[in-house]
Design an enzyme around this catalytic site. Structure first.
Site, short mmCIF file in Angstrom:
data_model
loop_
_atom_site.label_atom_id
_atom_site.label_comp_id
_atom_site.label_asym_id
_atom_site.label_seq_id
_atom_site.Cartn_x
_atom_site.Cartn_y
_atom_site.Cartn_z
N HIS A 54 31.44 0.23 -29.16
CA HIS A 54 30.81 1.53 -28.88
C HIS A 54 30.74 1.81 -27.38
CE1 HIS A 54 29.59 2.06 -33.10
NE2 HIS A 54 29.29 0.77 -33.08
N ASN A 127 26.67 4.74 -38.32
CA ASN A 127 28.00 5.28 -38.06
C ASN A 127 28.16 6.62 -38.77
OD1 ASN A 127 29.06 3.15 -36.46
ND2 ASN A 127 29.48 1.94 -38.30
N ARG A 182 38.45 12.21 -42.40
CA ARG A 182 37.24 12.06 -41.58
C ARG A 182 37.35 10.95 -40.55
NH1 ARG A 182 32.01 13.67 -45.39
NH2 ARG A 182 33.03 15.44 -46.43
#
Length: 494
Positions: A54, A127, A182
């Site tokens: 991240h 997430n 997605r």
């Protein structure tokens, strides 16, 4: 902005920011030029370790408003009454890339929310997908290594990527999300968020229930095509951060509706699979979404380093009324996230303004590097007869029975395919299925042939057509495997 006098770190005025102190016009620089020395020394230390995962992300600040009463489920004061407002910080990110990587890459998106509640910090760290690749935290370091760079070449490596995933078929569900539409959301505003794990809520009567958290984007789902995501990675690798920042700057404040699913302990006992398995979802038909509140982001960071890079999250930060479940991935993250912040930001990272609770902590923890909230001359031990701090039973956790043999259970074969089958047959249509297998093939084609074959076999176990279409897509992009697995529907359900 009004001009201010330039000073050094110690508040002393600086005569020049453009010329060093030298012997004559062209002579040696003097060590006594302490302002120049400080300037360079500080520059040498500007960077802290970037997040291992991240690393690339953007953030914003705003508020969460309770819109529906859920006090029957939880005593958490953040939900104590409809209309209650709590300040929040939100950080969105890609997972595998470095800080300078493109934020349009095909990758899960981190969706982390920090609530500044009257009972302290609550971090809901998830997430943009409701599931994850693995279900046991012991696998996390190996998994992340495969998503990053090869230790020899320092290049992204398709063999590493698909070798691990095809050897751990519990990953099939998340991989299907990742390579579907997605997997490349159009910025951060047009994606859902999920707490992913199962948690517990406990009410004032000490009655507990299992819960999953969902953030539903009020902007609507919007995704980038593979081609557009790749194009933006080249021309604007900061596309998602820029989109979020510009939206707020222009007064278009993004929002998300918080919803929960709940499951009783009795229902969990009868559930057809492990309800704490983060590679699976709870079917909405059986466990419908319950409205809770709305988060609106209305302020950009004033300084990225101070308010985003130093923003530290951990799922271990839970307020009374919200507790952990036996989810193995969650249990590992309860340690890992706090530990990485101590390494990355320092032992006293909770004292940084962006991480501080609304009220200063009252604790017997003291000292350490960069301490500036050291609680005066109060006692630093407990119990004591001097006074100052008292225990608060409101913060106690719920009681629950626990028994069983202490074992190491490899959960790699725990019903890995059934929900992928449902997703393939009931959630996505034929056009999206074709895009999904094309996306997988475009990446998998770079792996060795045995790894390709094993991966095709894994998806064939999810559904015959999934494996067949993936094989056809691989054949179409050039790498041809000589064997395609065909299995029965009965074996798929194993």
């Amino acid at each position: 902005m009004a001009d201010k006098r330039a000073t050094n770190y110690h508040g002393c005025p600086v005569a020049s920011l453009t010329a060093s102190l030298t012997v004559g016009q062209n002579g040696f620089t003097l060590l006594q030029d302490t302002n120049m020395i400080e300037h360079i020394a500080a520059f040498d230390r500007e960077r802290i370790p970037e997040r291992v995962v991240h690393a690339k992300g953007g953030a914003a600040f705003g508020e969460f408003v309770v819109t529906h009463d859920i006090t029957a489920y939880t005593k958490a004061k953040i939900f104590s009454q409809v209309g209650k407002i709590t300040p929040v910080a939100a950080r969105f990110s890609t997972v595998g890339g470095e800080s300078g990587s493109a934020d349009t890459a095909r990758d899960p998106r981190g969706f982390a929310i920090k609530f500044y509640t009257e009972d302290g910090i609550w971090d809901l760290v998830g997430n943009n997908t409701p599931v994850f690749f693995i279900r046991d935290a012991i696998l996390f370091p190996s998994f992340i290594h495969t998503q990053k760079r090869h230790p020899g070449t320092h290049l992204k490596d398709a063999d590493m990527f698909w070798d691990f995933l095809s050897l751990r078929p519990e990953s099939a569900h998340q991989v299907t999300f990742l390579f579907g539409d997605r997997g490349t959301p159009d910025g951060f505003r047009h994606m859902h968020g999920f707490g992913s794990h199962t948690f517990k809520m406990v009410n004032v009567e000490a009655e507990a229930i299992y819960v999953k958290f969902h953030w539903v984007t009020d902007q609507g789902i919007k995704n980038l095509s593979t081609e557009e995501a790749d194009r933006l990675a080249g021309v604007d690798p900061d596309y998602a951060i820029r989109d979020l920042s510009n939206s707020i700057k222009n007064g278009i404040f993004p929002s998300w509706s918080l919803k929960i699913q709940v499951m009783t302990f009795e229902e969990a006992e009868e559930f057809p699979f492990n309800p704490f398995d983060v590679t699976k979802v709870w079917p909405h038909g059986d466990y419908p979404l319950i409205d809770v509140g709305k988060m609106t982001l209305n302020r950009n960071p004033k300084n990225y380093f101070a308010e985003v890079e130093q923003l530290g999250f951990s799922p271990a930060n839970m307020v009374p009324g919200i507790e952990a479940s036996p989810d193995k991935m969650l249990q590992g993250r309860l340690f890992s996230y706090v530990d990485t912040q101590r390494h990355r930001l320092g032992a006293n990272y909770p004292q940084l303004p962006v991480n501080r609770p609304l009220a200063d902590p009252a604790t017997f923890t003291r000292d350490g590097p960069m301490t500036f909230l050291n609680q005066g001359d109060g006692p630093n031990y407990f119990p004591n007869s001097i006074g100052g701090l008292i225990e608060d039973p409101f913060g106690d956790q719920s009681t629950f029975p626990a028994s069983g043999d202490v074992i190491r259970h490899d959960s790699g074969d725990d019903n890995n395919y059934i929900q992928v089958t449902d997703f393939w047959t009931k959630v996505i249509g034929q056009a999206e299925r074709q895009r999904l297998v094309n996306n997988i093939a475009g990446h998998l084609r770079n792996a060795k042939l045995p790894i390709q074959q094993r991966t095709v076999e894994m998806f064939t176990l999810c559904h015959d057509d999934y494996g067949r279409m993936l094989q056809e897509a691989l054949d179409g992009v050039g790498r041809r495997s000589s064997v395609r697995a065909v299995v029965t529907a009965k074996k798929r359900r194993q």
